[in-house]
Design an enzyme around this catalytic site. Structure first.
Site, PDB file in Angstrom:
ATOM      1  N   SER A 172     -10.407  -0.031   6.918  1.00 18.28           N
ATOM      2  CA  SER A 172      -9.888   0.175   5.753  1.00 18.28           C
ATOM      3  C   SER A 172      -8.961  -1.221   4.897  1.00 18.28           C
ATOM      4  O   SER A 172      -8.668  -1.326   3.895  1.00 18.28           O
ATOM      5  CB  SER A 172      -8.616   1.168   5.855  1.00 18.28           C
ATOM      6  OG  SER A 172      -9.333   2.551   5.410  1.00 18.28           O
TER       7      SER A 172
ATOM      8  N   SER B  94     -10.067   2.275   2.562  1.00 18.97           N
ATOM      9  CA  SER B  94      -9.019   2.832   2.003  1.00 18.97           C
ATOM     10  C   SER B  94      -7.885   2.032   1.143  1.00 18.97           C
ATOM     11  O   SER B  94      -7.181   2.484   0.233  1.00 18.97           O
ATOM     12  CB  SER B  94      -7.896   3.872   2.702  1.00 18.97           C
ATOM     13  OG  SER B  94      -7.369   3.069   3.700  1.00 18.97           O
TER      14      SER B  94
ATOM     15  N   LYS C 240       0.861  -1.101   0.084  1.00 21.48           N
ATOM     16  CA  LYS C 240       0.124  -0.034   0.041  1.00 21.48           C
ATOM     17  C   LYS C 240       0.817   1.143   0.000  1.00 21.48           C
ATOM     18  O   LYS C 240       1.866   1.232   0.696  1.00 21.48           O
ATOM     19  CB  LYS C 240      -0.834  -0.132   1.525  1.00 21.48           C
ATOM     20  CG  LYS C 240      -1.921   1.128   1.258  1.00 21.48           C
ATOM     21  CD  LYS C 240      -2.883   0.754   2.688  1.00 21.48           C
ATOM     22  CE  LYS C 240      -3.813   1.717   2.510  1.00 21.48           C
ATOM     23  NZ  LYS C 240      -4.712   1.873   3.700  1.00 21.48           N
TER      24      LYS C 240
END
Lengths: 491, 95
Positions: A181, A157, A77
């Site tokens: 997330s 997210s 990420k």
């Protein structure tokens, strides 16, 4: 080129048997990534580094090494700082930022032999539930509704992480979870994700959003794979004083699927306003856990409805403080200045240009609730409510070993379908956010398909530091749910 | 408590985010919406409840007060939008 293995566990075993090399596996992933630009899941591809790391893994294997992650290609990420590789938290304000250091979690993964494929898309500063608010543009789910080409959000997210795993661009990915997330995108994309107990993974080198809530964890194909990854991400780190000096068990060894003698709680408050489709899946999930030997118990978590509003005071407050560092001085974007502009104009213009609308909103909400005269009414009260939410769980865990809930109110929505009122997007996290406030671990497991053809997930909540037992409950659910649906390849 | 345009402008300034006059109305509405929504916390009885300060009951570990890092000026400056002669450069601060 299709991947020679579909899970980390299979890849590990295949590499050990010599069926293929880390180089084969890595080249296959890079080729899949190259063909999947329509998903916009990977934002930076580190192909050369990946090949070098794969070759190093193959050499290490030849000299007798053979850890679980040796030669396993994964994505990272964009929130994790990776040395020498652009890390922007999907924000314009970190434009061009190349960290001269490596986050502890990724450093641990590379030390275990994992191969870095690149960086993954996300909502800017991890603030969002759809991966639409990214400076790189929205990430698109590999899933589509039946007979409908509307682009679907992967959740957020950590949408890039979930989409990349679901589309088989990588075998696993790092992710982070401040309000859901990891779990919501995993559920939206039909893959598995775990948010560990607060303090299980070091936060050092991860771009901070809300420090008392942020926690890293893995997204992968199944429960076994997240168990393998988590073991190599977790552990005490002197550089994060909130990371716990608690031993990291072999989570994979705990996976028996046997829940005899265990009690699973069903919280009444989570049924409020729930759609029939999600409610039915939840009931089915409880049956599956009963089938694995567990006793199903009704419980109450009375302060549940106050979790979202408490979060939307605490998280913006912490964000307004954490994001104060983006001032156009030390890294990233600085706005062009007009004649006579001073340092205040530099800050104000830089931050207006560098932050997207949702980040600006949260920083301002946080600034407001912390400002003189409002602190007690908002922030202090929210922290008291947070104590009550944690107390609810402590009481519940006196009677049960784990708790079963939905992950989100419904399946994924289309890109651009939830806009306008920011609060509508916040409601996505109504079932996941309580765990962050209480610091508890939770797993999202794909458990069904909605009437319109999209994945639906269930969440199991565990006791603090009880990830091994939690993952075993998730494993029992996974075995019985038998989720095998795949997105039809359109990209 | 509801937010008016003057308050929104003040908050934006405190947050060091410039807001154009034509964006102010929408911002005011959004902040008012969010803050109106969190207002429901006033319904909770928090009498005698301690505010949470740490989500996991742990005392922060202590370490020796010693320098363990440093001497990396060039690395520290490497990402600066404007670095000169070993310093971060900013517009004039002192008149």
């Amino acid at each position: 080129m299709t991947l020679p293995a579909t899970t980390i566990a299979q890849a590990r075993d295949g590499l050990r048997r010599g069926d293929f090399t880390a180089r084969d596996l890595t080249e296959a992933c890079l080729s899949e990534i190259g063909a999947a630009s329509a998903l916009n899941a990977f934002t930076t591809v580190t192909a050369e580094r990946a090949i070098d790391m794969a070759d190093a893994a193959d050499r290490a294997r030849a000299s007798g090494e053979g850890g679980d992650l040796l030669g396993i290609p994964i994505g990272v990420k964009d929130l994790f700082c990776t040395e020498g590789v652009r890390s922007q938290a999907a924000s314009r304000i970190l434009d061009g930022f190349v960290p001269p250091y490596e986050s502890t979690v990724t450093a641990k993964l590379w030390a275990s032999g994992a191969v870095m494929l690149g960086k993954l898309n996300m909502d800017e500063f991890a603030m969002g539930s759809s991966t639409e608010s990214s400076v790189y543009g929205p990430c698109v789910s590999p899933w589509r509704r039946t007979g409908d080409e509307t682009p679907i959000v992967p959740g957020g997210s950590s949408g890039g992480s979930a989409a990349a795993v679901a589309a088989r661009l990588c075998l696993g990915a790092t992710a982070t979870d401040t309000g859901g997330s990891i779990r919501q995108p995993a559920a939206f994309c039909g893959v598995t994700g775990i948010k560990p107990t607060y303090g299980r993974c070091s936060r050092w080198g991860i771009v901070a959003y809300a420090s008392s809530l942020d926690q890293a964890g893995p997204i992968a194909r199944d429960v076994r794979d997240v168990a393998i990854l988590l073991r190599h991400m977790a552990g005490h780190d002197p550089k994060d004083s909130t990371s716990a000096a608690i031993d990291v068990p072999d989570f994979e060894a705990a996976l028996t699927g046997d829940l005899r003698g265990k009690r699973i709680g069903i919280p009444a408050e989570y049924a409020e306003g729930l759609g029939e489709e999600t409610a039915a899946l939840w009931r089915k999930g409880a049956e599956m856990l009963r089938d694995a030997g567990a006793e199903i118990v009704d419980i109450s978590l009375p302060h549940t409805k106050y979790a979202l509003p408490a979060y939307y005071i605490i998280a913006p407050a912490e964000a307004s403080s954490n994001l104060a560092r983006y001032d156009g001085v030390r890294y990233g974007h600085r706005a062009p200045l007009d004649q006579g502009d001073g340092v205040t104009e530099m800050y104000e213009k830089t931050r207006a240009e560098g932050f997207g609308p949702e980040v600006r909103r949260r920083v301002m909400v946080g600034t407001y609730v912390l400002s003189a005269g409002y602190y007690d009414a908002y922030y202090l009260r929210a922290q008291k409510v947070r104590t009550l939410i944690r107390r609810d769980f402590e009481t519940a865990f006196g009677a049960v070993d784990a708790i079963l809930t939905p992950v989100s109110p419904g399946p994924a929505f289309g890109i651009g379908e939830v806009t306008g009122d920011p609060v509508q997007m916040y409601l996505q996290d109504v079932f996941s956010i309580t765990l962050n406030l209480a610091g508890l671990p939770g797993v999202a497991v794909p458990a069904g398909i909605s009437a319109n053809g999209l994945p639906l997930g269930l969440q199991i909540v565990g006791k603090p530091w009880g990830e091994a037992e939690l993952l075993n409950a998730a494993y029992a659910l996974e075995q019985r749910a038998g989720f095998a649906a795949e997105p039809e390849r359109w990209w | 408590m509801s937010i008016d345009a003057a308050t929104a402008r003040k908050v934006a300034h405190l947050a060091r985010i410039s807001v154009a006059e034509d964006e102010l109305e929408q911002l005011t509405r959004e902040l008012d919406g969010i803050l109106g929504w969190v207002e429901q916390l006033q319904q909770v009885d928090v009498e005698g409840v301690e505010p949470m300060t740490s989500v996991t009951p742990m005392s922060l570990p202590r370490r020796e007060d010693a320098v363990t890092d440093g001497g990396i000026r060039d690395k520290v400056l490497a990402n600066a939008p404007d670095a000169r002669e070993g310093f971060f450069a900013v517009p004039k601060v002192v008149e």
